[in-house]
Design a protein around this motif. Structure first.
Motif, short mmCIF file in Angstrom:
data_model
loop_
_atom_site.label_atom_id
_atom_site.label_comp_id
_atom_site.label_asym_id
_atom_site.label_seq_id
_atom_site.Cartn_x
_atom_site.Cartn_y
_atom_site.Cartn_z
N LEU A 120 0.86 -1.17 0.00
CA LEU A 120 0.00 0.00 0.00
C LEU A 120 0.90 1.23 0.00
N ILE A 121 0.65 2.15 -0.94
CA ILE A 121 1.44 3.37 -1.06
C ILE A 121 0.52 4.55 -0.76
N LEU A 122 0.70 5.17 0.39
CA LEU A 122 -0.11 6.32 0.80
C LEU A 122 0.66 7.60 0.51
N THR A 123 0.06 8.46 -0.31
CA THR A 123 0.70 9.71 -0.73
C THR A 123 -0.15 10.89 -0.29
N PHE A 124 0.48 11.90 0.29
CA PHE A 124 -0.25 13.08 0.74
C PHE A 124 0.61 14.32 0.54
N HIS A 125 -0.04 15.46 0.34
CA HIS A 125 0.69 16.71 0.18
C HIS A 125 1.20 17.15 1.55
N HIS A 126 2.49 17.52 1.59
CA HIS A 126 3.11 17.87 2.87
C HIS A 126 2.52 19.14 3.49
N SER A 127 1.91 19.99 2.68
CA SER A 127 1.29 21.20 3.22
C SER A 127 0.10 20.86 4.10
N MET A 128 -0.39 19.65 3.99
CA MET A 128 -1.55 19.21 4.77
C MET A 128 -1.14 18.32 5.93
N CYS A 129 -0.08 17.53 5.77
CA CYS A 129 0.21 16.45 6.71
C CYS A 129 1.70 16.20 6.82
N ASP A 130 2.18 15.95 8.05
CA ASP A 130 3.59 15.61 8.25
C ASP A 130 3.75 14.10 8.43
N GLY A 131 4.98 13.67 8.74
CA GLY A 131 5.24 12.23 8.88
C GLY A 131 4.49 11.60 10.02
N GLY A 132 4.38 12.32 11.16
CA GLY A 132 3.63 11.79 12.29
C GLY A 132 2.16 11.62 11.97
N GLY A 133 1.59 12.59 11.27
CA GLY A 133 0.21 12.48 10.84
C GLY A 133 0.02 11.35 9.84
N GLY A 134 1.00 11.18 8.94
CA GLY A 134 0.92 10.09 7.97
C GLY A 134 0.92 8.73 8.64
N LEU A 135 1.75 8.59 9.70
CA LEU A 135 1.78 7.32 10.43
C LEU A 135 0.44 7.05 11.09
N MET A 136 -0.17 8.09 11.64
CA MET A 136 -1.49 7.94 12.24
C MET A 136 -2.52 7.49 11.21
N LEU A 137 -2.45 8.04 10.00
CA LEU A 137 -3.38 7.64 8.94
C LEU A 137 -3.16 6.18 8.55
N VAL A 138 -1.90 5.75 8.48
CA VAL A 138 -1.61 4.34 8.20
C VAL A 138 -2.23 3.45 9.27
N ARG A 139 -2.08 3.83 10.52
CA ARG A 139 -2.62 3.05 11.64
C ARG A 139 -4.15 2.94 11.52
N GLU A 140 -4.80 4.04 11.23
CA GLU A 140 -6.26 4.04 11.13
C GLU A 140 -6.74 3.26 9.91
N LEU A 141 -6.07 3.42 8.78
CA LEU A 141 -6.47 2.69 7.57
C LEU A 141 -6.36 1.19 7.76
N LEU A 142 -5.26 0.73 8.36
CA LEU A 142 -5.09 -0.70 8.58
C LEU A 142 -6.13 -1.23 9.57
N ALA A 143 -6.41 -0.46 10.61
CA ALA A 143 -7.38 -0.91 11.62
C ALA A 143 -8.76 -1.08 11.02
N VAL A 144 -9.19 -0.13 10.18
CA VAL A 144 -10.53 -0.20 9.59
C VAL A 144 -10.57 -1.21 8.45
N ALA A 145 -9.50 -1.34 7.69
CA ALA A 145 -9.46 -2.36 6.64
C ALA A 145 -9.60 -3.75 7.24
N ASP A 146 -9.08 -3.93 8.44
CA ASP A 146 -9.19 -5.21 9.14
C ASP A 146 -10.56 -5.39 9.77
N ASP A 147 -11.15 -4.31 10.28
CA ASP A 147 -12.45 -4.37 10.95
C ASP A 147 -13.29 -3.17 10.53
N PRO A 148 -14.13 -3.32 9.49
CA PRO A 148 -14.92 -2.18 8.98
C PRO A 148 -15.85 -1.54 10.00
#
Length: 437
Positions: A120-148
């Motif tokens: 999975l390749i998650l791409t976001f504009h840096h003006s909106m989100c930093d690396g810490g925010g990106g990691l949080m999005l990865v965590r949330e995406l995986l959690a919901v993909a596993d349990d809708p």
């Protein structure tokens, strides 16, 4: 609902034509589905207003995050995976991709679909989100993909300055006076410096010339490094800074600038920016080494640790943020200097630390989280980001052929790893230091 971009966000946005993207790549073993990913994307987008936002300019030309009456869903791009290194080309393509700012959203997800293994390749504009925010999005995406059915909460509005800066600082007469005075100095200094930067016949560096080096230390070497740093009373972050600055000096000689810029997570200083809030920028720590011949590697590390600790202790996020909000008229000078001026540091370096992402889910497992990458249009894109997952330290080294020769980058990587591991009580096997091809 809308919010004016803060100056650092405007700086990263530019005029919208040049990409400045952060990218996460995650390798998955097991079963994931397009339906599951679509549900996860929709749920995460519903939680975070910035993931539904577009960017539109007001009458003065200033950009604002704005929620359209009808927002576009986060795109899910599905491609067939043919080899285990396809993700690297996808990451390079992601660096060069330009988001439709006026329509939004400033994020997408690519699924490299394989039979038993995917990326999975998650791409976001840096003006909106930093690396810490990106990691949080990865965590949330995986959690919901596993349990809708999983609930991840909702943020009802954009995070504003009023939300994160105490009122007595944001509106205090003394604080405002200081911020305006500092803003005048910033604008004056940048105007003077940029006057000596010529743009005649020059183009920003080409994204087609970007490259990526990726490698890991194995678990045994990683564990030994953590333990050795503890005995020497230095952080792994500091040891890595010393290794890379020393390697730059050895490879580049007199052309090395002996300067490394380390982003510092602003969430450490402003509790209102919690781990599940998207934010786009942090503070920065500038470090240099004592290159005296009679100073050993670990003595340099101890000296640098003292300097770094003192500088971090003095950091004031509000004193950093407020002057910039009175310096918006100087943004053209900042862009000119950063885009066309000579590099003033060797590299940006960020250590994400241990990633708090579960390894095992109900229907899939996380094989690898590759350290994120980020690259923008400025004159020196050289950036190294490290992270630790499953006990292994992972490295992403990004640069551009026009700025740092690829062979020099390889030499810097090898020399840095040799310096870092030569005193460890375990022998680093060649495979532990090799790029994943």
């Amino acid at each position: 609902m809308k919010r004016k971009l803060l100056l650092p966000e405007r700086l990263m946005l530019g005029d919208g034509t040049a990409p400045f993207n952060g990218v996460y790549a995650i390798r998955i073993n097991g079963v994931i589905t397009a339906a599951g990913l679509s549900v996860a994307l929709a749920k995460v987008q519903a939680k975070h207003p910035l993931l539904r936002a577009a960017v539109r300019n007001d009458a003065t030309g200033a950009p604002w995050f704005e929620l359209p009456a009808v927002h576009q869903p986060i795109p899910l791009i599905i491609k067939e995976r043919t080899t285990s290194v396809d993700w690297q080309q996808e990451v390079r393509d992601a660096w060069a991709s330009v988001f439709n700012l006026e329509a939004g959203p400033l994020i997408n997800l690519t699924w490299l679909k394989g039979d038993a293994q995917s990326e999975l390749i998650l791409t976001f504009h840096h003006s909106m989100c930093d690396g810490g925010g990106g990691l949080m999005l990865v965590r949330e995406l995986l959690a919901v993909a596993d349990d809708p059915e999983k609930e991840i909460g909702i943020h009802p509005s954009f995070t504003t300055l009023e939300d994160i800066v105490p009122a007595h600082i944001l509106h205090g007469k003394k604080e405002i006076f200081k911020a305006k005075l500092k803003a005048l100095f910033i604008k004056g200094a940048l105007a003077s410096i940029s006057a000596f930067v010529s743009t005649r016949g020059r183009q920003p560096i080409s994204r087609q010339q970007d490259y990526l080096l990726h490698w890991k230390l194995d678990r045994q070497v990683s564990a030994a490094l953590f333990q050795y740093c503890a005995t020497k009373e230095v952080t792994v972050n500091t040891a890595l800074c010393v290794a890379f600055l020393s390697a730059f000096k050895q490879v580049k000689g007199a052309k090395a600038l002996n300067k490394i810029i380390c982003p510092v997570d602003i969430r450490r200083f402003i509790p209102e920016i919690t781990k599940d809030v998207i934010f786009s920028f942090g503070l920065s720590l500038e470090l240099s080494l004592n290159h005296a011949q009679d100073v050993s590697f670990w003595e340099r590390a101890r000296l640098l640790q003292t300097v770094a600790s003192q500088k971090i202790k003095k950091m004031n996020p509000y004193a950093f943020m407020l002057p910039f909000e009175y310096a918006h008229s100087g943004i053209k000078y900042m862009r000119k200097f950063l885009t066309y001026g000579k590099p003033v540091y060797d590299l940006m370096f960020s250590n994400m630390g241990k990633l708090d992402i579960p390894e095992q889910y109900q229907t899939f497992a996380v094989d690898t989280i590759f350290s994120p990458t980020v690259i923008g249009p400025f004159s020196n894109p050289t950036t190294i980001i490290t992270s630790t997952y499953k006990g292994q330290i992972d490295f992403s080294f990004v640069s551009n052929y026009q700025v740092l020769d690829y062979q020099d980058a390889l030499a810097i990587k090898e020399k840095a790893m040799a310096l870092l591991t030569e005193e460890l009580p375990v022998q680093a096997p060649e495979a532990a230091l090799s790029s994943i091809i």
